[in-house]
Design a protein around this motif. Structure first.
Motif, PDB file in Angstrom:
ATOM      1  N   VAL A  19      46.321  34.498  39.647  1.00 36.77           N
ATOM      2  CA  VAL A  19      44.870  34.641  39.654  1.00 36.77           C
ATOM      3  C   VAL A  19      44.465  36.017  39.170  1.00 36.77           C
ATOM      4  CG1 VAL A  19      42.833  34.621  41.117  1.00 36.77           C
ATOM      5  CG2 VAL A  19      44.645  32.946  41.495  1.00 36.77           C
ATOM      6  N   SER A  20      45.121  37.049  39.666  1.00 35.21           N
ATOM      7  CA  SER A  20      44.807  38.411  39.259  1.00 35.21           C
ATOM      8  C   SER A  20      46.078  39.222  39.314  1.00 35.21           C
ATOM      9  CB  SER A  20      43.735  39.008  40.182  1.00 35.21           C
ATOM     10  OG  SER A  20      43.451  40.328  39.801  1.00 35.21           O
ATOM     11  N   ASP A  56      34.261  33.126  42.579  1.00 35.97           N
ATOM     12  CA  ASP A  56      34.675  34.456  43.015  1.00 35.97           C
ATOM     13  C   ASP A  56      33.613  34.992  43.962  1.00 35.97           C
ATOM     14  OD1 ASP A  56      36.837  34.211  41.373  1.00 35.97           O
ATOM     15  OD2 ASP A  56      36.091  35.560  39.821  1.00 35.97           O
ATOM     16  N   GLU A 107      44.714  45.004  40.824  1.00 35.56           N
ATOM     17  CA  GLU A 107      43.428  45.275  41.439  1.00 35.56           C
ATOM     18  C   GLU A 107      42.525  45.984  40.461  1.00 35.56           C
ATOM     19  OE1 GLU A 107      42.816  47.250  45.216  1.00 35.56           O
ATOM     20  OE2 GLU A 107      44.293  45.940  46.119  1.00 35.56           O
ATOM     21  N   ARG A 108      41.305  45.493  40.336  1.00 36.24           N
ATOM     22  CA  ARG A 108      40.350  46.131  39.449  1.00 36.24           C
ATOM     23  C   ARG A 108      39.544  47.159  40.218  1.00 36.24           C
ATOM     24  NH1 ARG A 108      39.844  40.675  37.682  1.00 36.24           N
ATOM     25  NH2 ARG A 108      38.039  40.404  39.034  1.00 36.24           N
ATOM     26  N   GLU A 127      32.043  45.044  43.631  1.00 36.75           N
ATOM     27  CA  GLU A 127      33.453  44.741  43.409  1.00 36.75           C
ATOM     28  C   GLU A 127      33.736  43.301  43.796  1.00 36.75           C
ATOM     29  OE1 GLU A 127      35.978  46.900  46.276  1.00 36.75           O
ATOM     30  OE2 GLU A 127      34.094  47.578  47.154  1.00 36.75           O
ATOM     31  N   THR A 128      34.755  42.728  43.183  1.00 37.98           N
ATOM     32  CA  THR A 128      35.202  41.374  43.514  1.00 37.98           C
ATOM     33  C   THR A 128      36.226  41.465  44.633  1.00 37.98           C
ATOM     34  OG1 THR A 128      34.836  40.638  41.239  1.00 37.98           O
ATOM     35  CG2 THR A 128      36.257  39.277  42.615  1.00 37.98           C
ATOM     36  N   ARG A 140      33.266  29.899  38.574  1.00 38.48           N
ATOM     37  CA  ARG A 140      34.364  29.929  37.608  1.00 38.48           C
ATOM     38  C   ARG A 140      34.395  28.627  36.814  1.00 38.48           C
ATOM     39  NH1 ARG A 140      38.505  33.918  38.981  1.00 38.48           N
ATOM     40  NH2 ARG A 140      39.800  32.823  37.499  1.00 38.48           N
ATOM     41  N   TYR A 163      34.948  26.134  41.874  1.00 43.61           N
ATOM     42  CA  TYR A 163      35.724  27.329  42.193  1.00 43.61           C
ATOM     43  C   TYR A 163      34.878  28.563  41.891  1.00 43.61           C
ATOM     44  CZ  TYR A 163      40.006  24.659  42.885  1.00 43.61           C
ATOM     45  OH  TYR A 163      40.943  23.783  43.376  1.00 43.61           O
ATOM     46  N   GLU A 214      38.966  36.031  44.816  1.00 43.33           N
ATOM     47  CA  GLU A 214      38.947  35.357  43.530  1.00 43.33           C
ATOM     48  C   GLU A 214      39.451  33.914  43.652  1.00 43.33           C
ATOM     49  OE1 GLU A 214      41.378  38.022  41.119  1.00 43.33           O
ATOM     50  OE2 GLU A 214      39.570  38.598  40.034  1.00 43.33           O
ATOM     51  N   HIS A 215      38.852  33.055  42.866  1.00 42.95           N
ATOM     52  CA  HIS A 215      39.325  31.676  42.662  1.00 42.95           C
ATOM     53  C   HIS A 215      39.516  30.933  43.987  1.00 42.95           C
ATOM     54  CE1 HIS A 215      41.942  28.366  41.200  1.00 42.95           C
ATOM     55  NE2 HIS A 215      41.164  28.473  40.150  1.00 42.95           N
ATOM     56  N   LEU A 257      31.660  38.337  45.254  1.00 44.96           N
ATOM     57  CA  LEU A 257      31.333  39.709  44.892  1.00 44.96           C
ATOM     58  C   LEU A 257      30.635  40.411  46.051  1.00 44.96           C
ATOM     59  CD1 LEU A 257      31.765  38.290  42.114  1.00 44.96           C
ATOM     60  CD2 LEU A 257      30.024  39.807  41.183  1.00 44.96           C
TER      61      LEU A 257
END
Length: 325
Positions: free
Chosen positions: A243-244, A145, A247-248, A166-167, A226, A143, A170-171, A147
């Motif tokens: 998962v998240s 992410d 938002e980052r 930035e990501t 991951r 698994y 994810e997963h 970027l």
């Protein structure tokens, strides 16, 4: 006397013959012991869900009587036995279940990649190199992410915003690395002799697939591996884990490098203190005034001033002054 000896020898011989006959009869009357042979078959090492790509820790060997070996079972040492590592499990199995060829889809089977996709999921491939692909250490079943790194210097004049990362996804599960859709075996091949893969195929939702397609045009993509330890292998429990949650914000060049953050302030300080900072030289401007021609900024300014004075005396509207660029 000789007759007595002969009689004794015959008597002893008769006793020996009788004893031998008795032993033979006794051994033949006992039931013969049946020799039981066993065989080692491959079994599940735990409760496994449907759709799982089997790994070494998911399967094991169990000795059972050879007469109880089911058809199409994977027998240790048997010629042509299939290797279940990397195979897809067709249905859930409990711990200790004997696995057969009908329970799995082998990686060499047609349609294996489509069979590995969960319902409503898609397969999308991204280009990688030795660095963005984690030096070839990412394998099918892992698994990751995704970027996105962008060069923003053509879109902004601020050094703080020259580069961003930035990501974007994810997963997501790795379905294939290059053309390999199962984990490679360790046959003692040196890593430097293995041809690095140039593409990685990921399992994504339709929306994630659109995000990956746009991100590939915006900049360079990198994979971040991951941990397996943080993800349960129970599909129901895995779906319940967010998962998240939010938002980052993206990471900018100024967030990482102190030198980049200090660059604009250093330029202002040098300009105010008369340091080594040199202002850009003015461009040469050519001014035509009648038959006169001036090819420098100072002359152009003087000619323009003379023209303004002359026009003010004659009452004509002043000519526009051409600034130096």
């Amino acid at each position: 006397m000789s007759n007595i000896i002969k009689f004794a020898v015959l008597l002893v011989g008769a006793l020996l013959i009788a004893l031998i006959v008795r032993v033979v009869v006794a051994s033949s009357s006992k039931p013969s012991e049946v020799k039981i042979t066993t065989a080692k078959v491959q079994v599940s090492a735990a409760d496994l869900p449907q759709g799982l790509l089997l790994r070494d820790e998911d399967i094991g060997w169990k000795a059972i009587p050879a007469t109880e070996v089911p058809a199409n079972a994977i027998v240790q040492g048997a010629p042509g036995s299939a290797d279940l590592k990397g195979a897809l499990l067709r249905h859930p199995v409990t711990s200790g279940t004997i696995l057969t060829g009908d329970d799995v889809i082998l990686p060499s089977a047609p349609g294996f990649l489509a069979a590995t996709l969960k319902p409503e999921m898609r397969a999308v491939s991204v280009a990688v190199d030795d660095v963005s692909g984690n030096a070839g250490l990412i394998q099918p079943g892992d698994y990751v992410d995704l970027l996105l790194t962008q060069q923003m210097d053509r879109r902004t004049d601020s050094p703080d915003l020259a580069v961003s990362s930035e990501t974007v996804v994810e997963h997501v599960r790795v379905l294939a690395v290059g053309s390999e859709i199962k984990r490679p075996k360790n046959n003692g091949v040196a890593p430097e002799t293995v041809t690095p893969a140039r593409t990685v195929t990921l399992e994504v939702t339709p929306r994630m697939g659109e995000v990956v397609a746009v991100a590939a045009r915006l900049g360079s993509l990198s994979l971040a591996l991951r941990s397996f330890a943080t993800v349960t292998r129970d599909p129901a429990a895995s779906a319940a884990i967010p998962v998240s949650s939010a938002e980052r914000a993206p990471i900018w060049a100024g967030d990482i490098s102190r030198a980049v953050r200090a660059l604009p302030h250093a330029r202002v300080a040098e300009a105010s203190t008369g340091g080594s900072y040199a202002p850009p030289l003015p461009h040469t401007v050519t001014v035509y005034r009648g038959s006169e021609k001036t090819d420098n900024a100072a002359g152009a300014a003087g000619s323009a001033a003379t023209s303004v004075a002359a026009n003010s005396v004659s009452g004509a509207p002043p000519l526009p002054i051409v600034p130096a660029r």
